[in-house]
Design a protein around this motif. Structure first.
Motif, PDB file in Angstrom:
ATOM      1  N   THR A   1     -52.050  18.564  28.257  1.00 39.21           N
ATOM      2  CA  THR A   1     -53.242  17.656  27.656  1.00 39.21           C
ATOM      3  C   THR A   1     -54.165  17.734  28.620  1.00 39.21           C
ATOM      4  N   ASN A   2     -55.171  16.762  28.489  1.00 36.19           N
ATOM      5  CA  ASN A   2     -56.136  16.546  29.368  1.00 36.19           C
ATOM      6  C   ASN A   2     -55.931  15.207  30.353  1.00 36.19           C
ATOM      7  N   SER A   3     -57.010  14.978  31.208  1.00 32.34           N
ATOM      8  CA  SER A   3     -56.807  13.864  32.162  1.00 32.34           C
ATOM      9  C   SER A   3     -57.330  12.593  31.150  1.00 32.34           C
ATOM     10  N   ASN A   4     -57.243  11.507  31.731  1.00 34.22           N
ATOM     11  CA  ASN A   4     -57.440  10.418  30.867  1.00 34.22           C
ATOM     12  C   ASN A   4     -58.989   9.636  31.354  1.00 34.22           C
ATOM     13  N   LEU A   5     -59.503   8.911  30.163  1.00 34.27           N
ATOM     14  CA  LEU A   5     -60.841   8.465  30.443  1.00 34.27           C
ATOM     15  C   LEU A   5     -60.508   6.964  30.046  1.00 34.27           C
ATOM     16  N   ALA A   6     -61.639   6.343  30.850  1.00 35.19           N
ATOM     17  CA  ALA A   6     -61.704   4.798  30.438  1.00 35.19           C
ATOM     18  C   ALA A   6     -63.284   4.614  30.291  1.00 35.19           C
ATOM     19  N   LEU A   7     -63.482   3.943  29.170  1.00 36.93           N
ATOM     20  CA  LEU A   7     -64.845   3.453  29.102  1.00 36.93           C
ATOM     21  C   LEU A   7     -64.988   1.885  29.307  1.00 36.93           C
ATOM     22  N   ALA A   8     -66.122   1.505  30.122  1.00 38.28           N
ATOM     23  CA  ALA A   8     -66.008   0.061  30.646  1.00 38.28           C
ATOM     24  C   ALA A   8     -67.461  -0.495  30.168  1.00 38.28           C
ATOM     25  N   PHE A   9     -67.191  -1.300  29.143  1.00 37.18           N
ATOM     26  CA  PHE A   9     -68.523  -1.965  28.525  1.00 37.18           C
ATOM     27  C   PHE A   9     -68.922  -3.314  29.237  1.00 37.18           C
ATOM     28  N   LEU A  10     -70.030  -3.474  30.170  1.00 41.24           N
ATOM     29  CA  LEU A  10     -70.234  -4.278  30.930  1.00 41.24           C
ATOM     30  C   LEU A  10     -71.094  -5.365  30.049  1.00 41.24           C
ATOM     31  N   ASP A  11     -70.557  -6.896  30.301  1.00 45.16           N
ATOM     32  CA  ASP A  11     -71.067  -7.832  29.612  1.00 45.16           C
ATOM     33  C   ASP A  11     -72.344  -8.194  30.331  1.00 45.16           C
ATOM     34  N   GLN A  12     -73.135  -9.572  29.973  1.00 46.35           N
ATOM     35  CA  GLN A  12     -74.209 -10.089  30.671  1.00 46.35           C
ATOM     36  C   GLN A  12     -73.897 -10.395  32.218  1.00 46.35           C
ATOM     37  N   GLU A  13     -72.666 -10.884  32.315  1.00 48.21           N
ATOM     38  CA  GLU A  13     -71.967 -11.254  33.592  1.00 48.21           C
ATOM     39  C   GLU A  13     -71.252 -10.208  34.154  1.00 48.21           C
TER      40      GLU A  13
ATOM     41  N   ASP B   1     -75.211   0.018  24.857  1.00 42.98           N
ATOM     42  CA  ASP B   1     -74.496   1.206  24.251  1.00 42.98           C
ATOM     43  C   ASP B   1     -74.953   2.354  25.200  1.00 42.98           C
ATOM     44  N   LYS B   2     -75.680   2.030  26.130  1.00 41.53           N
ATOM     45  CA  LYS B   2     -76.148   3.281  27.071  1.00 41.53           C
ATOM     46  C   LYS B   2     -75.062   3.627  28.296  1.00 41.53           C
ATOM     47  N   PRO B   3     -74.670   4.783  28.427  1.00 41.56           N
ATOM     48  CA  PRO B   3     -73.848   5.044  29.429  1.00 41.56           C
ATOM     49  C   PRO B   3     -74.728   5.172  30.965  1.00 41.56           C
ATOM     50  N   VAL B   4     -74.315   4.294  31.777  1.00 44.83           N
ATOM     51  CA  VAL B   4     -75.220   4.443  33.083  1.00 44.83           C
ATOM     52  C   VAL B   4     -74.516   4.846  34.578  1.00 44.83           C
ATOM     53  N   GLU B   5     -73.078   5.192  34.424  1.00 46.81           N
ATOM     54  CA  GLU B   5     -72.444   5.765  35.465  1.00 46.81           C
ATOM     55  C   GLU B   5     -71.074   6.369  35.169  1.00 46.81           C
ATOM     56  N   ALA B   6     -70.621   7.202  35.874  1.00 49.75           N
ATOM     57  CA  ALA B   6     -69.245   7.970  35.799  1.00 49.75           C
ATOM     58  C   ALA B   6     -68.628   8.113  37.246  1.00 49.75           C
ATOM     59  N   ARG B   7     -67.320   7.542  37.237  1.00 50.00           N
ATOM     60  CA  ARG B   7     -66.715   7.255  38.625  1.00 50.00           C
ATOM     61  C   ARG B   7     -65.195   7.641  38.574  1.00 50.00           C
ATOM     62  N   PRO B   8     -64.687   8.272  39.394  1.00 51.94           N
ATOM     63  CA  PRO B   8     -63.210   8.530  39.441  1.00 51.94           C
ATOM     64  C   PRO B   8     -62.906   6.982  39.519  1.00 51.94           C
ATOM     65  N   GLY B   9     -61.848   6.654  38.677  1.00 50.33           N
ATOM     66  CA  GLY B   9     -61.245   5.248  38.567  1.00 50.33           C
ATOM     67  C   GLY B   9     -59.719   5.181  38.453  1.00 50.33           C
ATOM     68  N   GLY B  10     -59.495   3.932  38.067  1.00 54.81           N
ATOM     69  CA  GLY B  10     -57.744   3.779  38.070  1.00 54.81           C
ATOM     70  C   GLY B  10     -57.670   2.602  39.197  1.00 54.81           C
TER      71      GLY B  10
ATOM     72  N   ARG C   1     -61.100  19.939  34.488  1.00 54.88           N
ATOM     73  CA  ARG C   1     -62.196  19.737  35.340  1.00 54.88           C
ATOM     74  C   ARG C   1     -62.309  18.538  35.948  1.00 54.88           C
ATOM     75  N   VAL C   2     -61.758  17.411  35.001  1.00 58.92           N
ATOM     76  CA  VAL C   2     -61.764  15.934  35.493  1.00 58.92           C
ATOM     77  C   VAL C   2     -60.805  15.783  36.480  1.00 58.92           C
ATOM     78  N   GLY C   3     -59.596  16.293  36.217  1.00 59.43           N
ATOM     79  CA  GLY C   3     -58.338  16.305  37.315  1.00 59.43           C
ATOM     80  C   GLY C   3     -58.813  16.884  38.563  1.00 59.43           C
ATOM     81  N   ASN C   4     -59.451  17.959  38.649  1.00 56.74           N
ATOM     82  CA  ASN C   4     -59.970  18.681  39.826  1.00 56.74           C
ATOM     83  C   ASN C   4     -60.909  17.812  40.613  1.00 56.74           C
ATOM     84  N   GLN C   5     -62.037  17.263  39.760  1.00 55.88           N
ATOM     85  CA  GLN C   5     -62.998  16.411  40.385  1.00 55.88           C
ATOM     86  C   GLN C   5     -62.387  15.281  41.143  1.00 55.88           C
ATOM     87  N   ILE C   6     -61.335  14.711  40.483  1.00 57.31           N
ATOM     88  CA  ILE C   6     -60.697  13.486  40.975  1.00 57.31           C
ATOM     89  C   ILE C   6     -59.930  13.870  42.244  1.00 57.31           C
TER      90      ILE C   6
END
Length: 306
Positions: free
Chosen positions: A79-91, A19-28, A54-59
């Motif tokens: 409206t605002n730019s899109n977000l994606a949350l990636a939850f990583l499993d053990q693999e 449940d811990k956020p570890v990184e943020a990166r431009p993506g898609g 701000r997100v759009g300008n950053q990208i």
């Protein structure tokens, strides 16, 4: 100079372990491919849309810093730019939650008209099967095909979209029929065609598309179908994140076609040596990005290829 045009959503990827956020990166997916290509010195333009926020300008800044032409990215203010949350499993495989702010709103993406023969158009994912987007996308793809561009399609279809399959499968098949290369994973084809292996996927695809098929099965290898069938083993690694692996694999295909001088006229008659070189390059590229949270090739890694 040949150019690559990528088409896809831009998002800010937020990575979670547990449940811990570890990184943020431009993506898609196709932003990822674009950045790898830009770092490799390929002329590349991303066709997409972003909010004036701000997100759009950053990208946008990030793309320009990595030699990606952002002039074909449309900006919206409703409206605002899109977000994606990636939850990583053990693999280190990702389960996504997407926050699409423009749901129900018409895309503001506009397509360029300067695509030339043997340029490359790389597209796919969910944007390519949105009904409201296809009114503009299809004429663009057909015009590119008529001009002699090489079209690469990656359906990148995921289980969370399965309830929509009956509605969007005709669009996916239409995209595949227009493509010169279809790159899909075993997961893609299991969901789309209920096929369990590369041979079954190729048989299904060949019923309606003459495209060259590149079939990836993660650690279980890569199969390529031209006039012949080829299989390649994949070295085993301990990944940090697999999020950008497929996107970088796509970038490697585009890079190989340009760096090796492969034109559309010889695409279906690639020698075994060229097929092997393309796949080995794609495996090396995709495994490199699996060793970190970045979804694109590192600036140090690309020095060998520039």
């Amino acid at each position: 100079m040949r150019k690559v045009y990528t088409i896809g959503d831009c998002v800010l990827d937020l990575f979670f372990e547990g449940d811990k956020p570890v990184e943020a990166r431009p993506g898609g997916s196709f932003l990822n491919s674009s950045v790898s290509l830009g770092r490799l010195g390929v002329s590349v333009s991303l066709i997409s849309e972003l909010g004036v926020d701000r997100v759009g300008n950053q990208i946008i800044r990030f793309l320009e810093e990595n030699s990606v032409d952002a002039s074909n990215i449309s900006r919206f203010t409703d409206t605002n730019s899109n977000l994606a949350l990636a939850f990583l499993d053990q693999e280190k495989n990702a389960d996504y939650s997407f926050y699409k702010t423009r749901k129900g709103l018409k895309s503001c993406i506009t397509f360029p008209d300067m695509v030339k023969q043997d340029d490359i158009v790389l597209f796919g994912s969910f944007l390519a099967i949105k009904k409201e987007f296809r009114t503009d996308l299809l004429p663009f793809l057909k015009a590119c095909k008529k001009k002699g561009a090489i079209i690469i399609y990656d359906p990148n279809f995921r289980a969370q979209h399965l309830p929509l399959l009956n509605d969007v499968l005709p669009y996916i098949r239409e995209n595949m029929a227009l493509a010169d290369i279809v790159k899909g994973s075993d997961e893609d084809f299991k969901l789309l065609s209920q096929t369990e292996n590369a041979t079954g996927a190729h048989q299904w695809l060949s019923e309606f598309s003459p495209a060259l098929l590149v079939y990836t099965a993660n650690k279980n290898g890569v199969s390529v179908f031209t006039g012949k069938e080829y299989f390649f083993e994949v070295p085993q690694i301990q990944p940090v994140s697999t999020v950008g692996a497929g996107d970088t694999f796509n970038a490697a295909i585009a890079y190989f076609l340009i760096s090796s001088g492969v034109s559309k006229s010889i695409l279906q008659n690639l020698s075994e040596q060229k097929v092997a070189k393309m796949v080995q390059l794609a495996i090396a590229f995709s495994q490199h990005v699996c060793m970190g949270y970045d979804n694109f090739l590192s600036t140090d890694f690309v020095k060998v290829y520039k």
